[in-house]
Design a protein around this motif. Sequence first.
Motif, PDB file in Angstrom:
ATOM      1  N   ALA A   1     108.294 -46.253 -11.728  1.00  0.00           N
ATOM      2  CA  ALA A   1     108.772 -47.290 -12.858  1.00  0.00           C
ATOM      3  C   ALA A   1     108.130 -47.647 -13.537  1.00  0.00           C
ATOM      4  CB  ALA A   1     109.947 -48.479 -12.754  1.00  0.00           C
ATOM      5  N   ASP A   2     106.714 -47.737 -13.900  1.00  0.00           N
ATOM      6  CA  ASP A   2     106.199 -48.868 -14.756  1.00  0.00           C
ATOM      7  C   ASP A   2     105.209 -47.569 -15.680  1.00  0.00           C
ATOM      8  OD1 ASP A   2     106.040 -51.096 -13.136  1.00  0.00           O
ATOM      9  OD2 ASP A   2     104.412 -51.333 -12.377  1.00  0.00           O
ATOM     10  N   VAL A   3     105.612 -46.269 -15.769  1.00  0.00           N
ATOM     11  CA  VAL A   3     105.374 -45.388 -15.866  1.00  0.00           C
ATOM     12  C   VAL A   3     106.387 -44.407 -16.830  1.00  0.00           C
ATOM     13  CG1 VAL A   3     103.128 -45.038 -15.731  1.00  0.00           C
ATOM     14  CG2 VAL A   3     104.279 -43.934 -14.159  1.00  0.00           C
ATOM     15  N   ASP A   4     107.665 -45.036 -16.501  1.00  0.00           N
ATOM     16  CA  ASP A   4     108.740 -44.170 -17.225  1.00  0.00           C
ATOM     17  C   ASP A   4     108.991 -43.323 -16.282  1.00  0.00           C
ATOM     18  OD1 ASP A   4     111.164 -44.558 -17.943  1.00  0.00           O
ATOM     19  OD2 ASP A   4     110.365 -43.323 -19.471  1.00  0.00           O
ATOM     20  N   ALA A   5     109.006 -42.972 -14.792  1.00  0.00           N
ATOM     21  CA  ALA A   5     109.408 -41.634 -14.152  1.00  0.00           C
ATOM     22  C   ALA A   5     110.180 -41.545 -13.358  1.00  0.00           C
ATOM     23  CB  ALA A   5     107.491 -41.380 -14.028  1.00  0.00           C
ATOM     24  N   LEU A   6     110.621 -40.777 -12.630  1.00  0.00           N
ATOM     25  CA  LEU A   6     111.136 -40.649 -11.484  1.00  0.00           C
ATOM     26  C   LEU A   6     110.548 -40.569  -9.919  1.00  0.00           C
ATOM     27  CD1 LEU A   6     114.320 -38.358 -12.437  1.00  0.00           C
ATOM     28  CD2 LEU A   6     114.052 -40.937 -12.819  1.00  0.00           C
ATOM     29  N   LEU A   7     111.208 -41.207  -9.067  1.00  0.00           N
ATOM     30  CA  LEU A   7     110.586 -40.685  -7.811  1.00  0.00           C
ATOM     31  C   LEU A   7     111.731 -39.678  -6.850  1.00  0.00           C
ATOM     32  CD1 LEU A   7     108.314 -41.214  -5.456  1.00  0.00           C
ATOM     33  CD2 LEU A   7     109.895 -43.096  -5.339  1.00  0.00           C
ATOM     34  N   VAL A   8     110.418 -38.494  -6.599  1.00  0.00           N
ATOM     35  CA  VAL A   8     112.032 -37.311  -5.938  1.00  0.00           C
ATOM     36  C   VAL A   8     111.478 -37.141  -4.250  1.00  0.00           C
ATOM     37  CG1 VAL A   8     112.723 -34.795  -5.939  1.00  0.00           C
ATOM     38  CG2 VAL A   8     111.862 -36.629  -7.829  1.00  0.00           C
TER      39      VAL A   8
ATOM     40  N   ASP B   1     101.848 -39.726 -18.464  1.00  0.00           N
ATOM     41  CA  ASP B   1     102.369 -38.697 -18.939  1.00  0.00           C
ATOM     42  C   ASP B   1     102.829 -38.398 -17.634  1.00  0.00           C
ATOM     43  OD1 ASP B   1     102.453 -36.353 -20.123  1.00  0.00           O
ATOM     44  OD2 ASP B   1     101.029 -35.491 -18.410  1.00  0.00           O
ATOM     45  N   THR B   2     103.122 -39.012 -16.881  1.00  0.00           N
ATOM     46  CA  THR B   2     103.537 -38.617 -15.450  1.00  0.00           C
ATOM     47  C   THR B   2     104.607 -38.463 -15.753  1.00  0.00           C
ATOM     48  OG1 THR B   2     101.790 -40.099 -14.097  1.00  0.00           O
ATOM     49  CG2 THR B   2     103.695 -39.424 -12.959  1.00  0.00           C
ATOM     50  N   ALA B   3     105.469 -37.615 -15.679  1.00  0.00           N
ATOM     51  CA  ALA B   3     107.458 -37.518 -15.064  1.00  0.00           C
ATOM     52  C   ALA B   3     107.600 -37.613 -13.669  1.00  0.00           C
ATOM     53  CB  ALA B   3     107.904 -36.098 -16.081  1.00  0.00           C
ATOM     54  N   ALA B   4     107.679 -37.486 -12.513  1.00  0.00           N
ATOM     55  CA  ALA B   4     107.441 -37.881 -11.793  1.00  0.00           C
ATOM     56  C   ALA B   4     106.509 -37.603 -10.815  1.00  0.00           C
ATOM     57  CB  ALA B   4     109.056 -36.657 -11.496  1.00  0.00           C
ATOM     58  N   ILE B   5     106.490 -38.383  -9.393  1.00  0.00           N
ATOM     59  CA  ILE B   5     106.133 -38.409  -7.752  1.00  0.00           C
ATOM     60  C   ILE B   5     106.765 -37.873  -7.210  1.00  0.00           C
ATOM     61  CG2 ILE B   5     105.149 -39.867  -5.909  1.00  0.00           C
ATOM     62  CD1 ILE B   5     104.540 -42.008  -8.625  1.00  0.00           C
TER      63      ILE B   5
END
Lengths: 374, 374
Positions: free
Chosen positions: B185-192, B155-159
């Motif tokens: 990347a492992d949870v298909d999220a973006l790192l901002v 459920d993680t969209a972004a860090i």
Amino acid sequence: MADDADDAYEEPLFQRVIEYAAAADRDIVRMVSGHPDWDPPAALREGLRAYADGDPETFQYPPREGLPALRGEIADRRGVEESQVIVTNGAAEANYLGMAEALDRDSGAEVLVTDPVYPYYPGRTTMLGGETTRVSVGDNGHVDVDAMRAAASGDTAAIVLNTPNNPTGAVYSLEAVAELADVAADVDALLVVDEVYDHFDFSGRFESAVTLDRDNVVVTTSFSKALGITGFRVGYAVFPADLVEAALTRHTLVNIAASRPAQAAVLAALEETPPAYYESVRDTIRGRIDDFTAALDAAGAAYTTPEGAFYVLVRFEGFPGTLANVQRLIDDTGVAAMPGAAFGETYDGWIRFSLCTDRVDEAADRLAAYFDGR
Amino acid sequence: MADDADDAYEEPLFQRVIEYAAAADRDIVRMVSGHPDWDPPAALREGLRAYADGDPETFQYPPREGLPALRGEIADRRGVEESQVIVTNGAAEANYLGMAEALDRDSGAEVLVTDPVYPYYPGRTTMLGGETTRVSVGDNGHVDVDAMRAAASGDTAAIVLNTPNNPTGAVYSLEAVAELADVAADVDALLVVDEVYDHFDFSGRFESAVTLDRDNVVVTTSFSKALGITGFRVGYAVFPADLVEAALTRHTLVNIAASRPAQAAVLAALEETPPAYYESVRDTIRGRIDDFTAALDAAGAAYTTPEGAFYVLVRFEGFPGTLANVQRLIDDTGVAAMPGAAFGETYDGWIRFSLCTDRVDEAADRLAAYFDGR
């Protein structure tokens, strides 16, 4: 009336026309964009120079709602409370704040707009997770109040208007806008009125929706057109008292504040610019409308005579307002304009010409020669 | 770790402290806000003056992605493609674009942040319809990579990270940021990654996340702190190639473009300002850190020694970082600072002091005398 779930916005088509014109191997009369080609007021330049000499403190965050003196000046001129005014990054952000608030109120997901329409409103609706319903305009490009009333429902979150109108040039009567405020109120929706061309009224009829003083009406505008500074990004929204705080929170989270040197320059321009400046710009546009439409008469084309704003819609027989035809005009006449199809279906047979050039006579002559020879 | 569905953002608390300090009937050393008190570079002022004299055309809309020369200058300096750079209305808009894109990808609704955290990230998350999960930092205020990994899920969209960090002063290692890019990347999220304090690294360890060149990392920053111009609202985001177009659409629909006079002035400053300017500002902050912390040593208070940015967190025994205590400090010592509780739970016993004043010695002396006398 037409539903369009896949509403895009103007920029790509807009950009494609501009790029096509830039790549053309001939002299082009540029009538695509609403970028003023006239000089900003001298006080604006002077205000920017004075700002450049200020203390370091004046280079830091302004209050998020806008420089107090600018906000006060706006409130005085508009006859509203200073607390209702949020200075924004142009009318774009002001309109975005109004539309976002309408869609955030859990009072529906539909946004009613006219057709033709400035494509950013449907674009913003899609971005904000809403659905656009387009309602064809009536005579002379005026909003059709009865059709809007028939379209409004419990799912309607906002009605978005633009007056003076781009692209039709209609200046709506205050009575029509007031009726639409009632229509919106009846379905618990907001009426968002974009008045970015408020200084370009040739009908003598324009009255701002702020004078209605309704608790469901948001009015947005900017100094971009009035002062010839679309690049400065200084506009504002006037919100009803109960809706300001939520809009200010969004404004802060998205932008913190509008750029301070631009705000300072606009403030100086407002304080020092005589009415003659605005009148002279209006006279320039009025003259261009007369010159351009007279030449179109000679060419036998149908056109709208703008009551406000600075665009003319033209219909050439058997030559609809498609991107392909606009590109053909660039190649064959060296006149660049916007396809009417960019604004919807109602005027998709037409082409929009911006009057932000002093070469409108030449453009009209080229067009007349071209269509005469076809 | 703590869930907080009702995340607000900094401004109200921030504003309340500033207003309280302004209303105080005594001399106040202002250490609440991160508003630089140093002079912007001379070339910035000169750039603004030169801009004021330009053709009317230069007062109109810049390209929505930013002035080409500014975008090119940024791309050259950062070693990225010009097409990846969007010039924004400050780092605020840049960070908003990155977070909005993360939450728009249908890849979850949760945003992972550190605790303590700059309150605008949770505020933006709420505005965008997401949920914030806070993950307590580890030693010395550094991000706890293992705890972040444990918290990340489908459920993680972004860090969202901030380095150099406000408020802890930690400068994250590039390895830690790279690991978090993998976690995302492992949870298909973006790192901002918000690098707004990138010019304030005292550790010699800071390396920008742009050097990772990952397809799920968005880097945002601004010229607000580096050039001492928080009011100009010029920042930028570097997006992975596949994510630029959607961000540019949102940027256009919300703001159209960043203010052009401010962009022109920043461009002039970048082109003409020698490295000595940036070094001298860093030296000023370094000196203030030394002076302030030395006085705190003498007062026996615990504090963080910033590796970067320009804030010091201080813990006074038996005097937690509440709004009430911060107001008490204003009344009793004339030193205004931010409650640690504004940033979360992990440092809610602490108070954050901004070093954007040349009176840090005096502030430390007042604090020492006050706590000595209690």
